[in-house]
Design an enzyme around this catalytic site. Structure first.
Site, short mmCIF file in Angstrom:
data_model
loop_
_atom_site.label_atom_id
_atom_site.label_comp_id
_atom_site.label_asym_id
_atom_site.label_seq_id
_atom_site.Cartn_x
_atom_site.Cartn_y
_atom_site.Cartn_z
N SER A 37 66.56 16.12 30.57
CA SER A 37 67.90 16.28 29.76
C SER A 37 68.11 14.91 29.19
O SER A 37 67.50 14.43 28.29
CB SER A 37 69.01 16.53 30.57
OG SER A 37 70.04 17.07 30.19
N ASP A 75 60.90 7.69 19.39
CA ASP A 75 61.14 7.93 17.89
C ASP A 75 61.51 6.81 16.91
O ASP A 75 60.98 6.80 15.72
CB ASP A 75 62.18 9.22 17.85
CG ASP A 75 61.64 10.63 18.19
OD1 ASP A 75 60.42 10.58 18.50
OD2 ASP A 75 62.43 11.36 18.04
N LYS A 104 63.71 19.42 29.07
CA LYS A 104 64.87 20.36 29.02
C LYS A 104 65.69 19.84 27.78
O LYS A 104 66.39 18.77 27.62
CB LYS A 104 65.74 20.04 30.25
CG LYS A 104 67.29 20.68 30.17
CD LYS A 104 67.87 20.48 31.61
CE LYS A 104 69.19 21.10 31.45
NZ LYS A 104 70.05 20.45 30.43
#
Length: 550
Positions: A292, A303, A317
């Site tokens: 999460s 990223d 998740k």
């Protein structure tokens, strides 16, 4: 004329579509009302005619839980009695004593004390068995949760009657309850002269503030590189994930986007504050239990090519929960959206909306995962958690280690060791001597524990298959000889796997003296993920190549 006809037909189609939508909506509301009426009627009949008394609260809670279980594990109902636990989970605060209580062989044992809490200050010790709380014999009261009895209003005292190792008679310990703050960062410190380390275990309220404070403290101690440990972090509050990401990326950078059924709730979240540091080399440690919010932070770092990820693929998740208030002080935490990290990928690994024939939720196949790109153009994939840049094989405990741990023998010996040794060296330096390890082996010799190795399991499967396919008579002598040769010996295994058992013992013993910090510092010399991080920081050319996708 033709144009006019097309417009009329188009308008008619829209009206029909609108009508169908309204019809479907009304139809669904009717089905909900009809089934609620059936449920209420059934419950009334059950309460009136069932042979035994029916507990309404328990029955309804059971039915609600079963209903929500068919959706996903994160949509939960909190009854009025559970609200305090819910608030603790989100805020990290509760009124109590600051001790972790575990159940072992029908005994309530103090498994850990939190530093600076009333439990530690009162003289309570790890390993104490709690037999009474304010005179209530908790063994005789199976309906009572000991942890809830320990909670109460700040400033009130609770009297514990405990059995302590090395003492014949139980003793009374009085603890004054206070506000206990569970920390998100149980440990931070310097690994060497230039590498700092922050262990982030939760994303409860104030997680961002705690990480910032730890970062500033380490910077003041000369930190030039950082290891951020997100292993075993189950996630938590979305705003804290955004705040922590903002430490490493500039203001205005997108952190996460949420998309769900209620389009008005769809939102893109960006970093709101100036970054603390956009240049310092960062390594993030992840494992299969990083979930999460922990995946948002690790995904953002990856990223934007802001740091290197080391460890194992994260849990996967990619779902967002929203808490909705219900009647009579109850609440529901409901999954309302999926989240997407800056590359555009959603890392949700399990498809709860399309279940298998047996009702289980299926994992998204690797062949169905879509490729995305980081800021520097490195390929990353959706649908299966966040994959580290450097994957380290997870350490699997041996059957011997699992048995000694599950039976509580590692813990019990640490309690004994603490009783016999008033002090030890600092956790980073503490090591068992050969004589002390042999003392453990001797102590464990008459204790009840056993295990089956994987080889023994495989031989059992082979024997069963041989009998089923009528080959057993031909190979039974070879099987018998092989089973005899491979049958484990506890004494031999204690020698073979000595390094692993010693590491477990040293960590557990260190925690007796230095609590969570001791357990963490004791692992520094043997942690394979941490070793890989320090090795990479020693080769900054390789670090830069990874971030450039070379």
């Amino acid at each position: 004329m033709k144009l006019r006809k097309k417009i009329i037909l188009g308008a008619s189609a829209l009206l029909v579509a609108g009508g169908l939508t309204a019809y479907k909506q009304d139809d669904r509301f009717f089905e909900i009302a009809r089934n609620l009426d059936i449920y209420a009627t059934m419950f009334k009949e059950l309460n009136m005619y069932y042979v035994d008394e029916v507990n309404p609260n328990r029955m309804v809670k059971t039915s609600i839980d079963a209903m929500l279980k068919s959706l996903d594990p994160y949509t939960n109902f909190y009854a009025e009695d559970d609200i305090e636990d819910y608030m603790t989970m989100t805020t990290g605060r509760y009124n109590g004593i600051g001790a972790m209580i575990g159940s072992r062989q029908d005994k309530s044992i103090v498994m850990m004390l939190y530093e600076g809490t009333p439990a530690e200050k009162s003289g309570l010790q790890i390993g104490d068995e709690i037999v009474k709380i304010d005179g209530v014999d908790i063994k005789a009261r199976r309906d009572v949760d000991p942890s809830k009895l320990l909670r109460g209003q700040t400033g009130t005292a609770v009297k514990l009657t405990v059995k302590r190792f090395g003492q014949k008679d139980p003793i009374d310990v009085s603890v004054m309850r206070d506000v206990v703050k569970m920390t998100n960062v149980p440990y931070h410190g310097m690994l060497n002269d230039e590498v700092g380390y922050i262990d982030l275990k939760d994303f409860m309220a104030a997680a961002g503030r705690e990480v910032r404070a730890a970062y500033q403290d380490l910077k003041g101690k000369g930190m030039k590189k950082l290891v951020l440990d997100l292993r075993e972090n189950p996630g938590g509050l979305l705003d804290q994930a955004i705040d922590i990401s903002n430490i490493f990326i500039p203001r205005g950078s997108e952190v996460v986007t949420t998309k769900g059924k209620v389009t008005e709730w769809n939102k893109s979240y960006a970093a709101l504050s100036p970054a603390l540091d956009t240049d310092m080399p960062v390594i993030v440690l992840t494992n299969n239990h990083s979930a999460s919010a922990a995946e948002i932070v690790s995904g953002v770092i990856q990223d934007y090519d802001r740091g290197v990820l080391i460890g194992q693929r994260t849990y996967g998740k990619g779902l967002v929960q929203t808490t909705r208030p219900l009647s009579f002080g109850t609440r529901m935490k409901i999954t309302t959206a999926k989240y997407y990290i800056p590359s555009g990928r959603c890392i949700q690994a399990i498809d709860y909306s399309h279940r298998n024939a047996d009702g289980s939720a299926g994992k998204i196949a690797d062949s169905l995962r879509t490729a995305f790109k980081t800021k520097a153009g490195r390929p990353v994939f959706d649908g299966g958690g966040v994959t580290p840049d450097i994957e380290i094989e997870a350490v699997t405990p041996t059957p011997l280690a699992q048995s000694l741990t599950s039976k509580g023998l590692i813990f019990d010996y640490a309690v004994k060791y603490h009783h016999d040794h008033p002090t030890i060296k600092p956790a980073r330096e503490f090591r068992l001597t050969d004589a002390e390890y042999q003392d453990f082996v001797k102590w464990a010799g008459d204790k009840e524990y056993d295990y089956t190795t994987q080889v023994e399991k495989d031989l059992g499967t082979l024997e069963a298959s041989a009998k089923k396919e009528k080959y057993f008579d031909q190979i039974q002598d070879q099987l018998k000889a092989l089973k005899s040769k491979m049958s484990h010996s506890k004494d031999a295994d204690m020698k073979t796997f000595q390094a692993e058992i010693r590491t477990l013992l040293e960590g557990e013993i260190a925690s007796q003296y230095y609590f969570q910090k001791g357990l963490k510092e004791s692992s520094f010399g043997t942690d394979p993920d941490l070793k890989a991080a320090l090795k990479l920081f020693g080769d900054m050319a390789r670090y830069e190549k990874i971030l450039k996708g070379k």
